[in-house]
Design an enzyme around this catalytic site. Structure first.
Site, short mmCIF file in Angstrom:
data_model
loop_
_atom_site.label_atom_id
_atom_site.label_comp_id
_atom_site.label_asym_id
_atom_site.label_seq_id
_atom_site.Cartn_x
_atom_site.Cartn_y
_atom_site.Cartn_z
N MET A 1 40.26 43.29 28.45
CA MET A 1 40.22 44.21 29.55
C MET A 1 41.45 44.00 30.42
O MET A 1 41.68 42.90 30.90
CB MET A 1 38.91 43.98 30.32
CG MET A 1 39.03 43.85 31.80
SD MET A 1 37.47 43.83 32.65
CE MET A 1 37.01 42.13 32.47
N PRO A 2 42.27 45.02 30.60
CA PRO A 2 43.44 44.89 31.47
C PRO A 2 43.03 44.81 32.93
O PRO A 2 42.20 45.59 33.40
CB PRO A 2 44.23 46.18 31.22
CG PRO A 2 43.60 46.84 30.06
CD PRO A 2 42.22 46.31 29.93
N THR A 3 43.61 43.85 33.63
CA THR A 3 43.37 43.70 35.06
C THR A 3 44.72 43.66 35.77
O THR A 3 45.58 42.87 35.41
CB THR A 3 42.59 42.41 35.36
OG1 THR A 3 41.35 42.44 34.65
CG2 THR A 3 42.31 42.27 36.85
#
Length: 62
Positions: free
Chosen positions: A1-3
């Site tokens: 998941m990109p944060t």
């Protein structure tokens, strides 16, 4: 998941932030082939007096 953790000078409206995170989410989904629900974005408002570049506070820059 990109944060994403994004620091920016305070003063943007909620609508500007809304448009910004929508654009980042769209670009992330297109380029990384992920679903929007997997993209987290944390916006950190910073006062100009707490940010310096080249040895000068941004609050001192006109």
């Amino acid at each position: 998941m990109p944060t994403f953790h994004i620091e920016l000078f305070e003063g943007r409206t909620v609508e500007q932030k809304r448009q910004f995170v929508e654009a980042i989410t769209k670009a992330t989904c297109e380029s990384l082939k992920v679903e929007p629900g997997s993209v987290d974005i944390v916006l950190i408002d910073v006062k100009r007096e707490n940010w310096a570049t080249g040895g000068k506070l941004w609050s001192d820059v006109e």
